[in-house]
Design a protein around this motif. Structure first.
Motif, PDB file in Angstrom:
ATOM      1  N   ALA A   1      64.558  74.550  66.155  1.00 27.82           N
ATOM      2  CA  ALA A   1      63.653  74.698  67.300  1.00 27.82           C
ATOM      3  C   ALA A   1      63.078  73.356  67.748  1.00 27.82           C
ATOM      4  N   PHE A   2      62.825  72.471  66.774  1.00 28.51           N
ATOM      5  CA  PHE A   2      62.213  71.170  67.075  1.00 28.51           C
ATOM      6  C   PHE A   2      63.128  70.082  66.488  1.00 28.51           C
ATOM      7  N   PRO A   3      63.927  69.432  67.310  1.00 28.41           N
ATOM      8  CA  PRO A   3      64.928  68.472  66.803  1.00 28.41           C
ATOM      9  C   PRO A   3      64.350  67.320  65.999  1.00 28.41           C
ATOM     10  N   LEU A   4      63.066  66.978  66.225  1.00 26.94           N
ATOM     11  CA  LEU A   4      62.459  65.876  65.479  1.00 26.94           C
ATOM     12  C   LEU A   4      61.443  66.464  64.490  1.00 26.94           C
ATOM     13  N   LEU A   5      61.724  66.289  63.204  1.00 26.07           N
ATOM     14  CA  LEU A   5      60.899  66.918  62.168  1.00 26.07           C
ATOM     15  C   LEU A   5      60.581  65.906  61.068  1.00 26.07           C
ATOM     16  N   TYR A   6      59.266  65.652  60.862  1.00 26.23           N
ATOM     17  CA  TYR A   6      58.800  64.790  59.776  1.00 26.23           C
ATOM     18  C   TYR A   6      58.179  65.682  58.692  1.00 26.23           C
ATOM     19  N   VAL A   7      58.308  65.262  57.441  1.00 24.74           N
ATOM     20  CA  VAL A   7      57.707  65.996  56.315  1.00 24.74           C
ATOM     21  C   VAL A   7      56.853  65.027  55.509  1.00 24.74           C
ATOM     22  N   ARG A   8      55.626  65.459  55.203  1.00 22.31           N
ATOM     23  CA  ARG A   8      54.730  64.646  54.372  1.00 22.31           C
ATOM     24  C   ARG A   8      54.272  65.507  53.192  1.00 22.31           C
ATOM     25  N   ARG A   9      54.743  65.181  51.981  1.00 22.76           N
ATOM     26  CA  ARG A   9      54.375  65.917  50.772  1.00 22.76           C
ATOM     27  C   ARG A   9      52.995  65.471  50.304  1.00 22.76           C
ATOM     28  N   ILE A  10      52.133  66.440  49.941  1.00 23.97           N
ATOM     29  CA  ILE A  10      50.804  66.128  49.424  1.00 23.97           C
ATOM     30  C   ILE A  10      50.914  65.967  47.905  1.00 23.97           C
ATOM     31  N   GLU A  11      50.611  64.771  47.407  1.00 30.71           N
ATOM     32  CA  GLU A  11      50.778  64.474  45.989  1.00 30.71           C
ATOM     33  C   GLU A  11      49.879  65.368  45.139  1.00 30.71           C
ATOM     34  N   GLY A  12      50.489  65.931  44.081  1.00 31.01           N
ATOM     35  CA  GLY A  12      49.727  66.763  43.160  1.00 31.01           C
ATOM     36  C   GLY A  12      49.484  68.168  43.665  1.00 31.01           C
ATOM     37  N   GLU A  13      50.027  68.529  44.830  1.00 34.24           N
ATOM     38  CA  GLU A  13      49.846  69.860  45.382  1.00 34.24           C
ATOM     39  C   GLU A  13      51.194  70.396  45.856  1.00 34.24           C
ATOM     40  N   VAL A  14      51.226  71.694  46.131  1.00 34.95           N
ATOM     41  CA  VAL A  14      52.457  72.306  46.640  1.00 34.95           C
ATOM     42  C   VAL A  14      52.576  72.077  48.146  1.00 34.95           C
ATOM     43  N   ASN A  15      51.463  71.746  48.782  1.00 35.69           N
ATOM     44  CA  ASN A  15      51.439  71.604  50.246  1.00 35.69           C
ATOM     45  C   ASN A  15      52.400  70.537  50.746  1.00 35.69           C
ATOM     46  N   GLU A  16      53.043  70.836  51.872  1.00 36.10           N
ATOM     47  CA  GLU A  16      53.804  69.853  52.631  1.00 36.10           C
ATOM     48  C   GLU A  16      53.389  69.996  54.092  1.00 36.10           C
ATOM     49  N   ILE A  17      53.106  68.882  54.740  1.00 35.86           N
ATOM     50  CA  ILE A  17      52.712  68.910  56.145  1.00 35.86           C
ATOM     51  C   ILE A  17      53.929  68.555  56.982  1.00 35.86           C
ATOM     52  N   LEU A  18      54.241  69.425  57.929  1.00 36.17           N
ATOM     53  CA  LEU A  18      55.403  69.238  58.803  1.00 36.17           C
ATOM     54  C   LEU A  18      54.920  68.847  60.194  1.00 36.17           C
ATOM     55  N   PHE A  19      55.491  67.777  60.724  1.00 32.68           N
ATOM     56  CA  PHE A  19      55.174  67.309  62.072  1.00 32.68           C
ATOM     57  C   PHE A  19      56.433  67.549  62.929  1.00 32.68           C
ATOM     58  N   CYS A  20      56.327  68.360  63.954  1.00 29.13           N
ATOM     59  CA  CYS A  20      57.488  68.757  64.755  1.00 29.13           C
ATOM     60  C   CYS A  20      57.316  68.287  66.205  1.00 29.13           C
ATOM     61  N   GLN A  21      58.382  67.710  66.763  1.00 29.90           N
ATOM     62  CA  GLN A  21      58.374  67.296  68.166  1.00 29.90           C
ATOM     63  C   GLN A  21      59.672  67.726  68.843  1.00 29.90           C
TER      64      GLN A  21
END
Length: 699
Positions: free
Chosen positions: A633-653
């Motif tokens: 859906a979003f051809p440009l996708l960044y992933v930022r893993r949160i250290e020490g947690e299960v969370n991952e932040i996804l940035f979509c453009q």
């Protein structure tokens, strides 16, 4: 010599027991413990002058030892002629008043109401080897005979391992007869002296069934459990609850036996409950450190986690606890988390309460009488204050609590009790509130009061929040993602339209509102209770630039995308948790990343906008599927893993040509940070935006 049967069915066979005692000769056979191990419970429930019948006596010394301490009116029966002959010969001169009779306990020859106690040490267990119809009929005849020969007020005292099918049959039979049912725990485990004897890792119990006079029409049933730690019986509401309580103690004993024998069992955890309420009081995690070489003083230690800090990575995650154990330098470390809703007077009282129980978790090879150290952060048990507790129709029970953090500052947290080890929302309290809390705590210590700061420190709870500070690492990363918008230096002067789905305590939309003066924010929250929580306890308030819509985020976005005048947001943020704990993904709910729904998100996102998603997914296969769907859906996708947690932040453009290399991305983040650090912005100096984006990867 192995005398145990090839099949459990042989336990119910008279021929088997004849051969057993012929081969064993005069050597005694003690099922489930010796007299010394059982005497406390026997003396509690048998009076010296009572007439006692021992069924399935075998060649145990139990009757002889009872006789020798004053219990001289004892009749013993067994189905084996061989063992009865042995026992008569052994006791004829020394114990003349004790009798031994060959008799089938399912067809006893005694008159009704002959005895005041029927004592059974392992006999019921030996007979009830399965749940086939013939076995159950035999057991029912045995229990009926026990009831017949007992007087009213008499007791059937049965020493047993209390396996599920045995407990069910015995409790069911006597409760239907209107007897009082008590299960008394005798010992945590039983190990025989000789390696040739069987070893039991299950605890031993005594069923104490007291015969009551039948009351026509009465449905009263009494079920009680008496454990080692409580001493006095606890009344339970049903036979099922009694069986559950016995299972819990069996599991604990089995676990202790495994931990004594070997290390490295994996992630072992258990709850220790209050004897008064049955509520969890301590949660223990056992962490083995095989890299440590044994020495005199490094076998075992207990680490008390300060109250409110059990959710931190070091204490709340398996990898964090392993790191803690490695730094502590012990072969085995047991971490202890203290539960909210329980009172703790201090470290010394906790140590006294836990000392006996935690020693059962000690590793093999620890010297006897070894002193076990209790460790903590600064020798402190921390502070936790439950400020508010309530129930939401959508989110269930929740609490608002203030806890003391690592730097002695206080933090306010929202916790859903359905997932009590996860912080839903967090905010830092202002310094003056933290200072007053510390002063009160010192005052309480002088008065020897429990560690508690139950009074509020402000007349308006929400006014004590430090709104300039973001506590949650994933919120910091989501804000850092705004650097992906072009010209970050102009963000303070440019109108910025944001949609935030998931309000919680309101920290994320409130931070954007306060730091980006031209922003206009729509926040969507499905649970009206959370808006009340955010407003009353976390300093959140709506304004002409920030509105909260009580709605399902799916329905809200679907409605916007389907309208003729479709709005376009510069930023869309999803920070919404799933209410279904069975899913492998706890944030967001799967419907929020469904391909058809993502097309609706695209429709309301501006051409150069950014879609930011907090992803919490432990199922690796499911996570790969989610990332593939987002990429489609979003051809440009960044992933930022949160250290020490299960969370991952996804940035979509939307456009691949918007892609920024890491140096450019960091430069944009630094530019945004310089803008936010301008005088009057209230920016917290400890928050470095560029640090949030250093580890971002493009999918």
């Amino acid at each position: 010599m192995n005398l145990l049967p090839k099949s459990s069915k042989e336990f119910g066979s008279a021929d088997y027991w004849e051969k057993f005692f012929q081969q064993r000769g005069k050597k005694t056979f003690e099922w489930y413990g010796t007299y010394l191990e059982l005497c406390e419970v026997l003396h509690k429930y048998i009076k010296p002058k009572e007439k006692v019948l021992v069924i399935g006596c075998g060649n145990s010394e139990l009757s002889e030892q009872l006789y020798d301490v004053g219990y001289q009116d004892i009749v013993n029966i067994d189905i084996s002629e061989v063992v009865i002959k042995q026992m008569k010969e052994r006791n004829a001169s020394r114990r003349p008043h004790m009798s031994f009779l060959k008799m089938d306990m399912t067809q006893m020859e005694f008159p009704d109401a002959t005895f005041q106690v029927v004592l059974d040490k392992g006999t019921l267990d030996a007979v009830l080897t399965d749940e086939e119809e013939t076995t159950l009929r035999q057991v029912d005849r045995m229990l009926a005979e026990v009831g017949r020969v007992l007087q009213v007020g008499g007791r059937y005292l049965c020493v047993s391992l209390a396996q599920a099918h045995i407990l069910k049959r015995a409790v069911g039979h006597f409760s239907r007869e209107g007897w009082m049912v008590r299960v008394h725990q005798v010992a945590s485990s039983q190990e025989q002296v000789s390696e040739a004897e069987p070893r039991f890792s299950l605890p031993v119990f005594a069923f104490v069934m007291t015969k009551f006079r039948p009351v026509p029409g009465s449905a009263l049933q009494i079920f009680e459990l008496c454990t080692q730690e409580q001493g006095k019986p606890v009344r339970l509401e049903s036979a099922d609850r009694l069986a559950e309580a016995v299972r819990e103690r069996q599991h604990y004993a089995w676990l202790c036996s495994q931990l004594r024998r070997k290390a490295g069992l994996g992630n072992v955890s258990l709850d220790l409950c209050s004897g008064d309420t049955g509520e969890p009081r301590y949660t223990l995690h056992v962490v083995d450190n095989p890299a440590v070489k044994p020495s005199r003083d490094n076998h075992f230690a207990i680490f008390i986690i300060p109250q409110g800090r059990e959710t931190e990575w070091l204490f709340g995650m398996e990898e964090g606890r392993k790191q803690l154990a490695a730094s502590a330098g012990f072969r085995r470390l047991v971490t202890v988390a203290l539960h909210r809703g329980q009172q703790y007077a201090g470290m010394e009282s906790i140590q006294a309460e836990l000392s006996t129980r935690v020693l059962e978790l000690a590793p093999a090879g620890m010297p006897p009488q070894q002193q076990v150290p209790f460790l903590s952060v600064g020798g402190d048990i921390g502070v936790r204050t439950v400020q508010h507790q309530d129930h939401s129709a959508l989110s269930g029970d929740y609490v608002i609590e203030d806890v003391q953090g690592e730097d002695r500052r206080y933090f306010r947290r929202l916790i859903f009790l359905s997932n009590r080890n996860v912080v839903q929302s967090e905010a830092r309290l202002l310094k003056d509130v933290s200072h007053r809390a510390q002063k009160k705590r010192k005052k309480d210590k002088k008065k020897q009061r429990p560690a508690d700061i139950s009074e509020d420190f402000t007349s308006a709870p929400g006014q004590s929040i430090d709104k300039s500070y973001l506590c949650c690492e994933h919120h910091k990363a989501m804000i850092a993602g705004l650097a992906l918008l072009r010209n970050p230096e102009l963000l303070l002067e440019t109108p910025l339209a944001l949609l935030v789905v998931g309000l919680g305590g309101g920290s994320l939309p409130l931070f954007v509102h306060d730091h980006f003066p031209k922003s206009r924010i729509d926040a969507v929250e499905i649970d009206p209770s959370m808006l009340q929580v955010a407003t009353q306890w976390f300093g959140f308030s709506q304004s002409d630039r920030m509105k909260v819509h009580i709605a399902d985020g799916l329905d809200y976005i679907t409605s916007l995308a389907g309208g003729e005048a479709c709005p376009h947001y510069d930023v869309i943020m999803f920070d919404v948790d799933s209410k279904d704990p069975t899913l492998g993904m706890s944030c967001p709910p799967p419907a929020f990343v469904d391909q058809r729904f993502l097309q609706k998100v695209k429709r309301i996102l501006s051409d150069e906008g950014i879609f930011v998603l907090n992803l919490v997914c432990r199922d690796l296969g499911l996570k790969d599927s989610v990332l593939a769907g987002l990429k489609a859906a979003f051809p440009l996708l960044y992933v930022r893993r949160i250290e020490g947690e299960v969370n991952e932040i996804l940035f979509c453009q939307l456009h691949p040509e918007q892609k920024l290399a890491t140096p450019e991305l960091l430069e944009m983040a630094q530019a945004l940070e310089r803008t936010l650090r301008k005088p009057g912005q209230g920016w917290d100096d400890t928050y470095v935006l560029s640090d949030m984006l250093k580890t971002v990867k493009i999918v």
